[in-house]
Design a protein around this motif. Structure first.
Motif, PDB file in Angstrom:
ATOM      1  N   PHE A   1       0.958  -1.255  -0.251  1.00 39.36           N
ATOM      2  CA  PHE A   1       0.113  -0.025  -0.002  1.00 39.36           C
ATOM      3  C   PHE A   1       0.858   1.288  -0.203  1.00 39.36           C
ATOM      4  N   THR A   2       0.543   2.112  -0.979  1.00 34.60           N
ATOM      5  CA  THR A   2       1.665   3.528  -0.958  1.00 34.60           C
ATOM      6  C   THR A   2       0.536   4.573  -0.711  1.00 34.60           C
ATOM      7  N   PHE A   3       1.218   5.722   0.029  1.00 33.64           N
ATOM      8  CA  PHE A   3       0.534   6.666   0.325  1.00 33.64           C
ATOM      9  C   PHE A   3       1.291   7.868  -0.090  1.00 33.64           C
ATOM     10  N   SER A   4       0.741   8.851  -1.115  1.00 34.30           N
ATOM     11  CA  SER A   4       1.504   9.917  -1.438  1.00 34.30           C
ATOM     12  C   SER A   4       0.893  11.104  -0.379  1.00 34.30           C
ATOM     13  N   VAL A   5       1.964  11.775   0.419  1.00 33.31           N
ATOM     14  CA  VAL A   5       1.612  12.630   1.338  1.00 33.31           C
ATOM     15  C   VAL A   5       1.687  14.176   0.953  1.00 33.31           C
ATOM     16  N   GLY A   6       1.174  14.860   1.222  1.00 30.35           N
ATOM     17  CA  GLY A   6       1.300  16.428   1.128  1.00 30.35           C
ATOM     18  C   GLY A   6       1.118  16.768  -0.414  1.00 30.35           C
ATOM     19  N   GLN A   7       1.321  18.175  -0.650  1.00 29.33           N
ATOM     20  CA  GLN A   7       0.541  18.641  -1.892  1.00 29.33           C
ATOM     21  C   GLN A   7       1.910  18.882  -2.643  1.00 29.33           C
ATOM     22  N   HIS A   8       2.097  18.259  -3.835  1.00 28.82           N
ATOM     23  CA  HIS A   8       3.368  18.308  -4.600  1.00 28.82           C
ATOM     24  C   HIS A   8       3.204  18.279  -6.183  1.00 28.82           C
TER      25      HIS A   8
ATOM     26  N   TYR B   1      -3.160  -1.050  -2.779  1.00 25.79           N
ATOM     27  CA  TYR B   1      -3.960   0.281  -3.007  1.00 25.79           C
ATOM     28  C   TYR B   1      -2.939   1.330  -2.993  1.00 25.79           C
ATOM     29  N   TYR B   2      -3.479   2.270  -3.834  1.00 24.90           N
ATOM     30  CA  TYR B   2      -2.752   3.450  -3.788  1.00 24.90           C
ATOM     31  C   TYR B   2      -3.634   4.721  -3.146  1.00 24.90           C
ATOM     32  N   PHE B   3      -3.158   5.564  -2.246  1.00 23.99           N
ATOM     33  CA  PHE B   3      -3.852   6.618  -1.342  1.00 23.99           C
ATOM     34  C   PHE B   3      -3.202   7.723  -1.479  1.00 23.99           C
ATOM     35  N   GLU B   4      -3.648   8.807  -1.511  1.00 23.99           N
ATOM     36  CA  GLU B   4      -3.312  10.222  -1.515  1.00 23.99           C
ATOM     37  C   GLU B   4      -3.702  11.025  -0.103  1.00 23.99           C
ATOM     38  N   ILE B   5      -3.018  11.531   0.660  1.00 24.16           N
ATOM     39  CA  ILE B   5      -3.151  12.332   1.607  1.00 24.16           C
ATOM     40  C   ILE B   5      -2.882  13.678   1.565  1.00 24.16           C
ATOM     41  N   PRO B   6      -3.437  14.643   0.930  1.00 30.96           N
ATOM     42  CA  PRO B   6      -3.036  15.830   0.516  1.00 30.96           C
ATOM     43  C   PRO B   6      -2.841  16.749   1.769  1.00 30.96           C
ATOM     44  N   SER B   7      -3.963  16.506   2.895  1.00 31.61           N
ATOM     45  CA  SER B   7      -3.987  17.569   3.921  1.00 31.61           C
ATOM     46  C   SER B   7      -4.219  16.698   5.242  1.00 31.61           C
ATOM     47  N   ILE B   8      -4.487  17.481   6.171  1.00 30.71           N
ATOM     48  CA  ILE B   8      -4.982  16.778   7.554  1.00 30.71           C
ATOM     49  C   ILE B   8      -6.277  16.112   7.461  1.00 30.71           C
ATOM     50  N   GLY B   9      -6.978  16.613   6.854  1.00 28.90           N
ATOM     51  CA  GLY B   9      -8.364  15.973   6.976  1.00 28.90           C
ATOM     52  C   GLY B   9      -8.577  14.693   6.171  1.00 28.90           C
ATOM     53  N   ALA B  10      -7.607  14.300   5.478  1.00 28.24           N
ATOM     54  CA  ALA B  10      -7.742  13.046   4.525  1.00 28.24           C
ATOM     55  C   ALA B  10      -6.851  11.887   5.173  1.00 28.24           C
ATOM     56  N   ILE B  11      -6.406  12.293   6.405  1.00 26.81           N
ATOM     57  CA  ILE B  11      -5.588  11.029   7.087  1.00 26.81           C
ATOM     58  C   ILE B  11      -6.382   9.959   7.532  1.00 26.81           C
ATOM     59  N   ARG B  12      -7.431  10.319   8.262  1.00 26.72           N
ATOM     60  CA  ARG B  12      -8.219   9.264   8.819  1.00 26.72           C
ATOM     61  C   ARG B  12      -8.938   8.210   8.018  1.00 26.72           C
ATOM     62  N   ILE B  13      -9.661   8.718   6.822  1.00 31.05           N
ATOM     63  CA  ILE B  13     -10.223   7.875   5.989  1.00 31.05           C
ATOM     64  C   ILE B  13      -9.327   7.199   5.082  1.00 31.05           C
ATOM     65  N   ASN B  14      -8.020   7.690   4.741  1.00 32.13           N
ATOM     66  CA  ASN B  14      -7.222   7.171   3.769  1.00 32.13           C
ATOM     67  C   ASN B  14      -6.176   6.002   4.597  1.00 32.13           C
ATOM     68  N   THR B  15      -6.142   6.253   5.915  1.00 30.16           N
ATOM     69  CA  THR B  15      -5.353   5.266   6.714  1.00 30.16           C
ATOM     70  C   THR B  15      -6.159   3.918   7.043  1.00 30.16           C
ATOM     71  N   GLN B  16      -7.536   4.181   7.046  1.00 33.82           N
ATOM     72  CA  GLN B  16      -8.405   3.144   7.457  1.00 33.82           C
ATOM     73  C   GLN B  16      -8.925   2.327   6.323  1.00 33.82           C
ATOM     74  N   GLU B  17      -8.994   2.691   4.856  1.00 31.62           N
ATOM     75  CA  GLU B  17      -9.488   2.042   3.677  1.00 31.62           C
ATOM     76  C   GLU B  17      -8.944   0.992   3.339  1.00 31.62           C
ATOM     77  N   TYR B  18      -7.689   0.666   3.735  1.00 30.14           N
ATOM     78  CA  TYR B  18      -6.992  -0.475   3.398  1.00 30.14           C
ATOM     79  C   TYR B  18      -7.706  -1.748   3.822  1.00 30.14           C
ATOM     80  N   LEU B  19      -8.406  -1.374   4.897  1.00 31.80           N
ATOM     81  CA  LEU B  19      -9.010  -2.559   5.475  1.00 31.80           C
ATOM     82  C   LEU B  19     -10.267  -3.190   4.477  1.00 31.80           C
ATOM     83  N   ASP B  20     -10.804  -2.326   3.468  1.00 33.50           N
ATOM     84  CA  ASP B  20     -11.529  -2.985   2.377  1.00 33.50           C
ATOM     85  C   ASP B  20     -10.792  -3.701   1.411  1.00 33.50           C
ATOM     86  N   VAL B  21      -9.678  -3.459   1.388  1.00 31.99           N
ATOM     87  CA  VAL B  21      -8.606  -4.506   0.431  1.00 31.99           C
ATOM     88  C   VAL B  21      -8.717  -5.980   1.167  1.00 31.99           C
ATOM     89  N   LEU B  22      -8.256  -5.767   2.475  1.00 33.85           N
ATOM     90  CA  LEU B  22      -7.915  -6.999   3.222  1.00 33.85           C
ATOM     91  C   LEU B  22      -9.203  -7.677   3.475  1.00 33.85           C
TER      92      LEU B  22
END
Length: 1063
Positions: free
Chosen positions: A339-346, A363-384
């Motif tokens: 699972f890869t996480f692209s963090v920040g805005q770049h 799965y690939y996730f993007e975490i551009p800001s603080i508000g996107a952390i919770r949902i994107n660090t838990q959605e890997y459970l859908d894959v598992l």
């Protein structure tokens, strides 16, 4: 000195024989032999019966759980998706604390809902409707959420039918994979379900988290990564194993853990603290990070989950795909998900990150800001969850999760889906002949209150020191008298290991292992136990008996002292005798018969409880005037035993106490306490200063007397001496108690404890006489000095000799020094550190150290804060002057924070309401180190010299027979050079045992026996999408403004109480 010791022993024994009434109470029991029967506790039968009752209780909950899960799958399958669904869900208006107005649809009409206080929930609830909880980072008006609210509304009828069939049901909950929670009955406050949902949404995990800390990771992006890693750790339970590493050109663990460790609360705390110390520098080296992660997952010489294996990589971007690493370690079987996480805005190309995830079943996730952390660090459970869904009925296993604590409900045991819980699957198909849907809809759960399970265990037949306990596959206790968390933490389960709930030894390790393996067993052991007040240690004999609870992950144990093999059961069929004994409970009899305290037990259903024993006794008497002890609404065993003991203790007053002059022997009171719940204190006026617990089973003196032979001295706790000594005619009392052992045929039991309360000042004077050369108190004193031929003593030579009685915990009981009387009850090291250390070094005392993992600590004072908020990157002047910096990720991240701060002001100042309830202002859980002392191996008289050069001290020490006292006579210190290190007994704050060392010798455990980590039909094509083009300035600003305007001003979950039947 031996002569003095014998005189002390004889004086104590004489007083206890005359006033304690041990022998007389034995005779009273035998004289009333026709009023009670002797029953036997058969450990094996008892524990098997309780285990069977618990199994039946949980089976009823499981059936309700299965009905809910089946209904949810059918409701979702029958639901027709609506693209144009409109917002019509009602929302509550929290103006009236007693009731809520709920809007119906889009109209202005409202429906008033009444929330009624329910004792089962310890909260206000509404049984007519369900409630819906939506996280703040989810838009409640989205099409997905509205469709889900639509089909889950049908669960309301199933919730109600379940409660109709089983009124004892507590919370019934559906936790959706989208983050929406629907629960019944409705309440206005949110439930805290994250941990229980995660524990049920996938099989156990072996996870390695790798974090890019190269120089390209700016201050705020690194902060996002640190927060993301902490959120990721919160998605792990005790069934999972994890390690965290940072990488640039090289990879290294962020903490002292060099391999995968169990994701328990303490290990995750170590990770979270270590992650905060990560510093960005160097260049990005994906190869180093992934090779480290694969090596960790291939290490088979350690304990691990051996199920789902995964690597979670957090980075700000890069070009390398490290295909050679995947070919070497993971292809072609792809047993490790990435699972890869692209963090920040770049403006980096994210295609390589997406490729890594897609090529390795992740799965690939993007975490551009603080508000996107919770949902994107838990959605890997859908894959598992995919293999679970594809496994179908095979994955429909009910598992009982850890114990969680809710501030409003108290303790609860909750079954939620996963390896041993009940998942809810998506049964829909895209069309005829299409592949089966592989999405997990969520988990279904039902709470089981621990009190419901405790009611199935024997209450008072096991005696004061017998108890029932239960543990899970991790060795954590579900039931135990020492399971008493002092703080509330919604995010973490209550995990107290059996070996931490009790004092650990090899025998208990063996018992714990056998229980985890699901075996039956019985073992008698010698072990150490703490006193109820945690000041003393006793070495005792205990019988452990255990059996597994079928259909669960739990094992049940019974602990019984040998003297609790038998117990008394009153047989008061004579109603005239019932009335006669009952009259001795009336306050009008207290002046002549002594004051009676009754244990605050559940004698009858309609009995009103009270913390004030006088009021409780009044309520009890009023109820007994309306019902009889044989009433069906009352516990006949408890009532009959209480009334019997009332009569028996009154006969002790009549035969012994009433005709004795307590003042002759300087006694403040005499007392008797019984298993039946009676504590009688004589004379009546002494009850005004009686501070012991009215429940004998919760009184330290009672439990210690049962476990010790002879007379147990209990000085007042030192905190009581901090106040002016106004009690008992300006003096302090010392309790002396002993158990009454009753032999009836070949059956031996201890149904009562008797004792006296000594007048401290009078007995201190008596102590000096008994430890002197005088034969009696009226004999004139003979002055002796160091150079005279006569023997020195503790009375005449009190300026040269220190004479003390110290109890088995090291607390001062009596002294020949008048200035030390106000120090009675203190740990002796605080009185004479040098002498106490010598006693310890000469094996008169042994030290036992342990840790209390359930303690509560006051908040730490805030440190010096700079001008900027914590964790916010502050640019330098050079950054502002550098054009390249304005196009960097750091600039855009800072710009985002500035915009958020300008809109909500929360970046610049704290909200007063939030600050009031913030972690900085409330107590938090912590670890406290406890140290107790108990008698060592030396039993005989002993002489020794405390060698301090010219200031050496000679001391003599001897145990007093048939007591818990040590008699010490020592020379007074002549100079300060004798001062030595002070032994500490006071509880102190601690970080606990070194966690890095503990993981090298982990405690035995077993994980869930079923694993769902692979299915050949799994479709891995859905693996995340990302943008590969650099965003423009206009697009970035527009997106940020839209995101900010969509955020709620307060991070509180949205709770909707549904009052309509359709949207």
């Amino acid at each position: 000195m031996q002569h003095w010791a014998r005189r002390l022993e004889q004086e104590v024994d004489g007083v206890m024989r005359i006033f304690g009434g041990v022998q007389q109470l034995r005779e009273i029991y035998k004289d009333n032999r026709n009023l009670f029967e002797v029953q036997e506790n058969e450990p094996q039968k008892l524990v098997e019966k309780v285990a069977g009752d618990i199994e039946s209780l949980l089976d009823r909950k499981v059936q309700a759980l299965k009905r809910l899960a089946d209904a949810a799958e059918n409701f979702q399958k029958a639901h027709r998706w609506q693209d144009n669904i409109k917002v019509g869900a009602p929302a509550p208006c929290p103006d009236d604390p007693e009731s809520e107005d709920v809007e119906r649809g889009s109209k202005a009409s409202t429906l008033r809902l009444d929330f009624i206080e329910d004792p089962n929930f310890k909260n206000k609830v509404n049984y007519s409707y369900t409630a819906v909880q939506i996280p703040t980072d989810i838009y409640k008006g989205s099409t997905v959420i509205l469709n889900e609210l639509n089909w889950t509304e049908a669960l309301e009828n199933v919730f109600m039918e379940n409660r109709r069939q089983d009124p004892t049901l507590l919370w019934q909950v559906f936790g959706s994979a989208t983050g929406v929670t629907r629960y019944y009955p409705g309440r206005y406050q949110p439930l805290h379900l994250l941990g229980r949902y995660i524990q049920g949404a996938s099989s156990p995990k072996d996870m390695v988290i790798i974090v890019d800390v190269s120089g390209s990771v700016s201050g705020l992006t690194l902060k996002l990564m640190k927060t993301s890693v902490c959120e990721m750790l919160d998605t792990l339970s005790d069934d999972d194993y994890v390690n965290v590493a940072s990488f640039n050109e090289k990879a290294q663990p962020v903490s002292c853990f060099t391999h995968l460790v169990q994701a328990n609360v303490r290990n995750k705390k170590v990770f979270k603290e270590a992650v905060q110390g990560m510093v960005a520098k160097g260049t990005t080296g994906y190869k180093a990070g992934f090779e480290y992660a694969f090596d960790q997952l291939q290490n088979s010489n350690i304990t691990r989950a051996n199920c789902n294996k995964m690597i979670m990589m957090f980075t700000d971007g890069g070009e390398d795909r490290v295909q050679d690493v995947f070919e070497k370690y993971n292809w072609p079987n792809r047993t490790v998900r990435v699972f890869t996480f692209s963090v920040g805005q770049h403006n980096y190309d994210v295609t390589p990150l997406q490729w890594m995830a897609c090529a390795n079943k992740g799965y690939y996730f993007e975490i551009p800001s603080i508000g996107a952390i919770r949902i994107n660090t838990q959605e890997y459970l859908d894959v598992l969850g995919r293999p679970m869904v594809l496994a179908g009925k095979e994955a429909k296993q009910v598992q009982w999760t850890n114990v969680y604590e809710d501030a409003l409900e108290g303790m609860g045991l909750a079954p939620f889906p996963q390896g041993w819980t009940l998942p809810v699957f998506n049964l829909t198909q895209d069309g005829p002949g299409e592949k089966k849907n592989q999405l997990i809809l969520g988990v279904m759960g039902i709470d089981v209150a621990l009190n419901d399970i405790k009611r199935l265990t024997p209450n008072y037949t096991l005696g004061a020191n017998g108890y029932v306990f239960a543990i899970d596959l991790n060795g954590y206790v579900l039931l135990h008298p020492n399971l008493k968390p002092q703080t509330t933490n919604f995010r973490e389960p209550v995990t107290l290991d059996f070996l931490d709930a009790e004092l650990e030894d090899e025998n208990k390790e063996e018992i714990r292992r056998s229980m985890i393996d699901g075996n039956k067993g019985h073992k008698q052991i010698r072990t150490l136990v703490k006193s109820l007040d945690e000041r003393y240690i006793d070495e005792v004999t205990r019988n452990y008996t255990w059996v597994p609870i079928r259909s669960t992950n739990y094992s049940l144990g019974l602990v019984l002292p040998p003297y609790s093999t038998f117990y008394l059961q009153a047989n008061l069929s004579d109603q005239i005798l019932q009335v006669k004994y009952f009259e001795f409970l009336l306050p009008s009899s207290f002046e002549s018969e002594g004051h009676v305290f009754i244990a605050p037990r559940e004698y009858c259903k309609d009995l009103n409880a009270s913390d004030n024993n006088t009021e409780f006794l009044k309520n009890f008497i009023e109820l007994m005037e309306k019902v009889t002890p044989d009433s069906k609404q009352c516990n006949n065993f408890l009532l009959h035993n209480l009334i019997l003991d009332t009569g028996i203790t009154q006969q002790l007053v009549e035969r012994v106490w009433r005709d004795q002059d307590l003042n002759t022997y300087s006694l403040l009171a005499v007392f008797a306490a019984t298993d039946g719940g009676i504590t009688r204190v004589f004379p009546n006026k002494a009850a005004e200063d009686w501070t012991e617990n009215p429940e004998p089973f919760n009184a330290s003196f009672y439990r210690r007397s049962l476990d010790n032979h002879g007379y147990v001295f209990k000085p007042p706790h030192q905190d009581a001496l901090l106040r002016p000594l106004e009690l008992e005619n300006d003096t302090v009392g010392i309790l002396v108690s002993t158990a009454v052992e009753l032999s009836l045929g070949r059956r031996t039991l201890r149904p009562a404890v008797v004792g006296v309360k000594l007048d401290l000042e009078a007995w201190a004077e008596k102590f000096k006489v008994l430890a002197s050369n005088r034969t009696h108190q009226d004999q004139p004193q003979q002055q002796c000095g160091p150079n005279s031929h006569c023997e020195m003593d503790c009375e005449v030579n009190n300026e040269d000799l220190l004479c003390v009685l110290i109890d088995d915990g090291g607390f001062l009981v009596l002294s020949n020094q008048n200035h030390q009387w106000d120090q009675v009850g203190r740990f002796f090291s605080e009185v004479d550190a040098n002498l106490m250390l010598a006693l310890y070094n000469n094996s008169f005392y042994t030290r036992k150290e342990s840790y209390d993992y359930q303690a509560a600590c006051a908040p730490q004072p805030p440190g010096n804060l700079g001008a900027a908020p914590r964790g916010v990157f502050v640019p330098t002047v050079a950054d502002f002057l550098n054009l390249a910096w304005w196009t960097s990720a750091a600039a855009w991240s800072l710009f985002q924070q500035l915009l958020y701060g300008l809109i909500y002001h929360s970046w610049f100042q704290a909200d007063p309401a939030e600050a009031e309830g913030s972690p900085e202002t409330r107590e938090s859980s912590c670890v406290m180190k406890q140290t107790q002392y108990y008698f060592g191996s030396v039993n005989a008289s002993y002489n020794a010299i405390i060698d301090c050069g010219n200031c050496s001290r000679l001391f003599h020490a001897q145990r007093l027979t048939n007591t818990n006292l040590l008699f010490v006579v020592a020379e007074k210190p002549l100079c300060s050079q004798c001062e030595a290190g002070r032994l500490l007994q006071k509880e102190t704050h601690s970080d606990g045992p070194e966690q890095c060392e503990l993981v090298q010798r982990p405690r035995y455990r077993r994980g869930p026996h079923i694993c769902f980590d692979y299915n050949a039909t799994e479709d891995t094509s859905d693996c995340g999408r990302g943008a590969s083009f650099p965003p423009s300035l206009g697009v970035l600003v527009s997106l940020q403004l839209l995101l900010l305007l969509g955020l709620p001003p307060r991070p509180q979950p949205q709770v909707l109480v549904h009052a309509s039947r359709r949207l």
